[in-house]
Design a protein around this motif. Structure first.
Motif, PDB file in Angstrom:
ATOM      1  N   UNK A 152       0.817  -1.206   0.000  1.00  0.00           N
ATOM      2  CA  UNK A 152       0.000   0.000   0.000  1.00  0.00           C
ATOM      3  C   UNK A 152       0.859   1.268   0.000  1.00  0.00           C
ATOM      4  N   UNK A 153       2.003   1.241   0.689  1.00  0.00           N
ATOM      5  CA  UNK A 153       2.843   2.436   0.749  1.00  0.00           C
ATOM      6  C   UNK A 153       3.462   2.768  -0.611  1.00  0.00           C
ATOM      7  N   UNK A 154       4.060   1.798  -1.329  1.00  0.00           N
ATOM      8  CA  UNK A 154       4.558   2.141  -2.665  1.00  0.00           C
ATOM      9  C   UNK A 154       3.442   2.563  -3.617  1.00  0.00           C
ATOM     10  N   UNK A 155       2.251   1.993  -3.468  1.00  0.00           N
ATOM     11  CA  UNK A 155       1.134   2.402  -4.307  1.00  0.00           C
ATOM     12  C   UNK A 155       0.772   3.862  -4.042  1.00  0.00           C
ATOM     13  N   UNK A 156       0.750   4.253  -2.769  1.00  0.00           N
ATOM     14  CA  UNK A 156       0.482   5.643  -2.422  1.00  0.00           C
ATOM     15  C   UNK A 156       1.578   6.563  -2.954  1.00  0.00           C
ATOM     16  N   UNK A 157       2.812   6.100  -2.878  1.00  0.00           N
ATOM     17  CA  UNK A 157       3.931   6.867  -3.418  1.00  0.00           C
ATOM     18  C   UNK A 157       3.762   7.078  -4.922  1.00  0.00           C
ATOM     19  N   UNK A 158       3.317   6.040  -5.630  1.00  0.00           N
ATOM     20  CA  UNK A 158       3.077   6.165  -7.072  1.00  0.00           C
ATOM     21  C   UNK A 158       1.928   7.126  -7.362  1.00  0.00           C
ATOM     22  N   UNK A 159       0.893   7.120  -6.521  1.00  0.00           N
ATOM     23  CA  UNK A 159      -0.181   8.087  -6.687  1.00  0.00           C
ATOM     24  C   UNK A 159       0.373   9.510  -6.667  1.00  0.00           C
ATOM     25  N   UNK A 160       1.226   9.781  -5.676  1.00  0.00           N
ATOM     26  CA  UNK A 160       1.821  11.113  -5.557  1.00  0.00           C
ATOM     27  C   UNK A 160       2.695  11.438  -6.758  1.00  0.00           C
ATOM     28  N   UNK A 161       3.456  10.457  -7.225  1.00  0.00           N
ATOM     29  CA  UNK A 161       4.350  10.668  -8.364  1.00  0.00           C
ATOM     30  C   UNK A 161       3.555  10.987  -9.631  1.00  0.00           C
ATOM     31  N   UNK A 162       2.499  10.227  -9.881  1.00  0.00           N
ATOM     32  CA  UNK A 162       1.668  10.443 -11.066  1.00  0.00           C
ATOM     33  C   UNK A 162       1.032  11.831 -11.039  1.00  0.00           C
ATOM     34  N   UNK A 163       0.503  12.217  -9.872  1.00  0.00           N
ATOM     35  CA  UNK A 163      -0.142  13.520  -9.767  1.00  0.00           C
ATOM     36  C   UNK A 163       0.868  14.651  -9.916  1.00  0.00           C
ATOM     37  N   UNK A 164       2.063  14.495  -9.315  1.00  0.00           N
ATOM     38  CA  UNK A 164       3.093  15.529  -9.432  1.00  0.00           C
ATOM     39  C   UNK A 164       3.503  15.730 -10.887  1.00  0.00           C
ATOM     40  N   UNK A 165       3.663  14.635 -11.618  1.00  0.00           N
ATOM     41  CA  UNK A 165       4.015  14.743 -13.038  1.00  0.00           C
ATOM     42  C   UNK A 165       2.857  15.345 -13.826  1.00  0.00           C
ATOM     43  N   UNK A 166       1.631  14.921 -13.498  1.00  0.00           N
ATOM     44  CA  UNK A 166       0.465  15.465 -14.177  1.00  0.00           C
ATOM     45  C   UNK A 166       0.325  16.962 -13.999  1.00  0.00           C
ATOM     46  N   UNK A 167       0.648  17.457 -12.803  1.00  0.00           N
ATOM     47  CA  UNK A 167       0.568  18.892 -12.573  1.00  0.00           C
ATOM     48  C   UNK A 167       1.634  19.661 -13.360  1.00  0.00           C
ATOM     49  N   UNK A 168       2.779  19.035 -13.547  1.00  0.00           N
ATOM     50  CA  UNK A 168       3.837  19.668 -14.339  1.00  0.00           C
ATOM     51  C   UNK A 168       3.495  19.675 -15.830  1.00  0.00           C
ATOM     52  N   UNK A 169       2.655  18.744 -16.257  1.00  0.00           N
ATOM     53  CA  UNK A 169       2.262  18.634 -17.663  1.00  0.00           C
ATOM     54  C   UNK A 169       0.764  18.940 -17.827  1.00  0.00           C
TER      55      UNK A 169
END
Length: 294
Positions: A244-261
């Motif tokens: 669950x923790x790496x999945x949550x980390x990936x959620x944050x990563x995807x959203x951070x990249x999405x905000x940059x793009x």
């Protein structure tokens, strides 16, 4: 003093009290069970007091029992067989509400990950992924689900994303054959670590691509190949891997990249919504929330 727990025990065992010798013997013979016991529980099974267990930890040079327990868990992280993991699960969760215990542990893993994650490494992962020519995502066995999740969303954000989550040794290298400088490779592995992932990242390293390792600690065998490492807490105590923790980390990563793009992502989703509607990708809800027809 040597950081290895067993080395510490050997170094000071001549000065142990009778109770401390009993604890040391139990840990040496049953390290897989001891790693997940509270100080009170360890004292109970060895016939000593909780305070004796705490003094034992301090005798070994730890700040307290939690530090000793963490050292034990690090030591066994990749040593437990599936049978041992099942036995530890039984010991750890006996007489507990399993639903409550497991979900509480999962929340703790996310909180621990948040408290310790390297923000600079996270920001670098965002930056390097956006600037990459191609994105490879490598996750085998139980990490294949994480690779698939990350790849699903990355394919909405980038033109060239390749998910590698299965295949024999030869097929694995064929899938990675074109990896080169300018590419970014996400290597995902949690205990028990996949030897295929380790060898694949060795190959990737030789090709000049940058590696982002997503794993549980700096002791992970894939961390040594990483340009950037993102650590997320996992649980090897159960025969089911808690991710669950790496999945949550990936959620944050995807959203951070999405905000940059953001502009590109908005355009992509606008076009996708039209295609999804035209081809009926998603089922429409024909009922209003109150139960009446919309």
């Amino acid at each position: 003093m040597n950081n290895d727990l067993m080395s510490r025990i050997r170094a000071v065992q001549a000065d142990f009290s009778r109770g401390q010798k009993v604890i040391a013997a139990y840990i040496t013979e049953h390290y897989d069970k001891a790693a997940f016991m509270t100080a009170n529980r360890l004292g109970s099974v060895t016939g000593v007091s909780e305070s004796t267990v705490v003094r034992f930890a301090v005798k070994l040079g730890y700040d307290g029992y939690p530090a000793l327990q963490a050292a034990l868990q690090d030591m066994i992280r990749n040593r437990l067989t599936a049978v041992q993991r099942l036995e530890v699960t039984s010991t750890k969760l006996s007489d507990q509400n399993i639903l409550h215990a497991v979900m509480t542990d999962d929340m703790d893993k996310i909180a621990t990950t948040l408290a310790s994650v390297d923000q600079d490494a996270f920001n670098a992962a965002v930056r390097e992924t956006i600037g990459a020519r191609r994105v490879y995502i490598l996750g085998m066995r139980s990490s294949a689900g994480l690779a698939g999740f990350l790849g699903f969303y990355f394919r909405l954000l980038f033109d060239d994303v390749r998910i590698i989550s299965s295949g024999g040794a030869n097929e694995l290298y064929e899938q990675l054959f074109h990896v080169a400088q300018g590419d970014i490779v996400y290597g995902i592995s949690f205990p028990r670590y996949s030897s295929s992932t380790v060898r694949a990242l060795q190959f990737v390293r030789s090709r000049g691509a940058k590696i982002i390792a997503v794993t549980d600690s700096a002791l992970s065998p894939i961390a040594r190949y990483a340009d950037y490492a993102l650590y997320a807490r996992s649980d090897m105590a159960s025969f089911v891997d808690s991710l669950v923790a790496p999945l949550s980390l990936f959620n944050a990563l995807i959203i951070a990249i999405g905000m940059r793009k953001k502009e590109d992502v908005a355009k992509t989703f606008s076009e996708l919504e039209s295609a999804w509607d035209e081809y009926g990708v998603y089922e429409k809800n024909d009922f209003a929330p109150d139960g009446g027809n919309a």
